[in-house]
Structures are given as C-alpha cells and as structure tokens.
Enzyme design. Structure first.
Site, PDB file in Angstrom:
ATOM      1  CG  ASN A   1      -1.666   1.145   1.125  1.00 36.71           C
ATOM      2  OD1 ASN A   1      -2.129   1.940   0.978  1.00 36.71           O
ATOM      3  ND2 ASN A   1      -2.413   1.362   2.466  1.00 36.71           N
TER       4      ASN A   1
ATOM      5  CE  LYS B   1      -0.488   3.352   4.947  1.00 32.26           C
ATOM      6  NZ  LYS B   1      -0.857   3.088   6.485  1.00 32.26           N
TER       7      LYS B   1
ATOM      8  CG  HIS C   1      -6.097   1.808   4.919  1.00 31.28           C
ATOM      9  ND1 HIS C   1      -6.450   3.066   6.333  1.00 31.28           N
ATOM     10  CD2 HIS C   1      -5.063   0.591   4.870  1.00 31.28           C
ATOM     11  CE1 HIS C   1      -4.210   2.374   6.413  1.00 31.28           C
ATOM     12  NE2 HIS C   1      -3.907   1.270   5.918  1.00 31.28           N
TER      13      HIS C   1
ATOM     14  CD  GLU D   1      -3.213   5.296   6.625  1.00 28.67           C
ATOM     15  OE1 GLU D   1      -2.980   5.393   5.597  1.00 28.67           O
ATOM     16  OE2 GLU D   1      -2.127   4.781   7.604  1.00 28.67           O
TER      17      GLU D   1
ATOM     18  CD  GLU E   1      -3.717  -2.922   6.677  1.00 26.93           C
ATOM     19  OE1 GLU E   1      -2.639  -2.943   6.582  1.00 26.93           O
ATOM     20  OE2 GLU E   1      -4.382  -1.724   6.825  1.00 26.93           O
TER      21      GLU E   1
ATOM     22  N   GLY F   1       1.843   1.562  10.824  1.00 29.87           N
ATOM     23  CA  GLY F   1       3.028   3.361  10.527  1.00 29.87           C
ATOM     24  C   GLY F   1       3.599   3.772  12.374  1.00 29.87           C
TER      25      GLY F   1
ATOM     26  CB  SER G   1       4.592  -2.491  11.688  1.00 30.19           C
ATOM     27  OG  SER G   1       4.135  -0.620  12.429  1.00 30.19           O
TER      28      SER G   1
END
Ligand code: PGA
Length: 252
Positions: free
Chosen positions: A9, A11, A98, A100, A170, A176, A215
C-alpha cells in the site's frame, strides 16, 4: 489452498518517475528471486494505476490495486474515482475500508458495505480492511469490534460473493508505528475472524485469504506469515523500497 498475497500500500507517496523506478525494480527482483505462487499486488495512488499496469504488461506475478473507490457509480462527485473507471483500466484489486479512510474520511461500516458491493459487481477483488484502535485493544474489546466490522460490511453477501473478498486485519496501533502485533496476537485475531465467518458461512471461511497489516518488515514477516491463519500481508512503509518489499514477499 488459500491464495497467498502480499500487497504493498503505497498510500500518498512517490512521484510518477519514482513509481516507475520502483515498479521496474520489483519486476526484476520478483522474477529473479520469488518462488511459489504468491500474488504480489501494488496498490498505487490513483494517477499511477494505469501507467504501472502498462509497465507490468502481462506479468503473471504482480498486479495492481487501487487504495479506495467511490460508493457511487458515476456523476457529479468531484475528485472521486468509480469502480467502473478502475475496471475500464483493468485494475483487479481495490482496498476498501483502510483505517486511514475510516479515521480521516469518516467511512463507516454501511458505506464500506456499499463499496464492497460496487467492487464485486464490477468483478474487482476488494481487500477489505478491519482492525481495532489502541484504546479498544487496551479495553480488551478488540475481538468484538473486529467481528462487528466484518459483519457490518461483509455479512450481507452470499457465500459465493464473500469468497471473492480478501480480508486484511490491521490493528490501528500497529500501522506506521513500528509496533507490530506479535505473531500470537495476529494469529489469534485471524482465527477469530475466520471462526466468525465460519459461524455464518461454514466451510467457505477456509477459502478466504486473511492478510495481516501493521508495520510488517523484512525482519518480522517470516514469523507473521508462518501463522496458520495468516495468508499474507498488507504492507505500507516497507513497500516503498524494492529490496525490503521483495524480502517480505520471499518470507511467505
Ligand atoms: P505500515 O502500513 O506497514 O506502514 O504499518 C500498513 C497499512 O497501513 O496498510
């Protein structure tokens, strides 16, 4: 046998030129070093989907995926990208939900269910993301929340449609942050998700690929991928460097 998948991904990273360089490096490394039938998916920013797809040509190991799609079919939705547009470019995968998108763009379970439907209707494979934030993990209600996320956005599907979905677990606290879930934590949650699916869909649950994200790095991928219910990874930061990413792919 469930399909093994390692998806990168990207991003909102890279210029067009950098995207081309990363793709070309990965094409070489995957061809030279990756054995077995793992599927590699590059989830690039929207503007690079088509050029990267063209660059890949008929590469059988590496595919492209979008990071999001609109819940609408077409029309006056400035800045949005429909699933029909993705289909017209031959894009086979799309990440949906996702964390985010949930966190910064207010996407909820019902909206994500619509996006999943749109993707499936056009023949794209949704990579549906779920996972709990830190406070929920600390409260100990993470299993409940993740089951609810899966239920809200996927349980309206019939078994045939559900089998076409890839799930990515996730934990938000691992994304991250450099703080990966332990392989035990990952395996436990993947088993919870699979059992929950089995409670409604029976043996179909055994066919669904469940990826771990948060991660994932070259040095922890092997242990995570060795878990019985972990069928691959959704990789953010570490997918931006060809050497690191290919080492993750090789860990499967
Ligand atoms: P990360 O991101 O690997 O940088 O933690 C994973 C993701 O957000 O999909």
């Amino acid at each position: 046998m469930r399909q093994k998948i390692v998806a990168g991904n990207w991003k909102m990273n890279k210029t067009l030129e950098e995207a081309g360089i990363l793709t070309s490096e990965l094409m070489g490394l995957v061809a030279d070093e990756v054995k077995g039938n793992v599927k590699v998916v590059l989830c690039t920013p929207f503007p690079y989907l088509y050029p990267v797809k063209q660059q890949l040509g008929n590469n059988a190991r590496i595919s492209v995926g979008a990071q999001n799609c609109s819940e609408h079919d077409s029309g006056a939705y400035t800045g949005e990208t429909s699933v029909a547009m993705l289909k017209s470019m031959g894009i086979p995968y799309v990440i949906i939900g996702h964390s985010e998108r949930r966190q910064y763009f207010g996407e909820d379970g019902a909206l994500l269910a619509t996006k999943v439907d749109k993707a499936l209707a056009q023949g794209l494979t949704p990579i549906f993301c779920c996972g709990e934030p830190l406070d929920i993990r600390e409260k100990g209600t993470h299993e409940q929340l993740v089951k609810q996320q899966v239920e809200e956005s996927l349980f309206h599907l019939n078994a045939e449609a559900l089998q076409k979905v890839v799930i990515a677990y996730e934990p938000v606290w691992a994304i991250g942050t450099g703080k990966t879930a332990t392989s035990q934590q990952a395996q436990d949650m993947h088993a919870v998700i699979r059992k929950h699916i089995a409670s409604k869909y029976g043996a179909v649950a055994e066919n669904i690929s469940i990826l771990y994200g948060g991660s994932v790095k070259a040095d922890n991928a092997k242990e995570l991928f060795a878990c019985a219910d972990v069928d691959g990874g959704l990789v953010g930061g570490a997918s931006l460097k060809s050497r690191e990413f290919v080492e993750i792919v090789k860990a499967i």
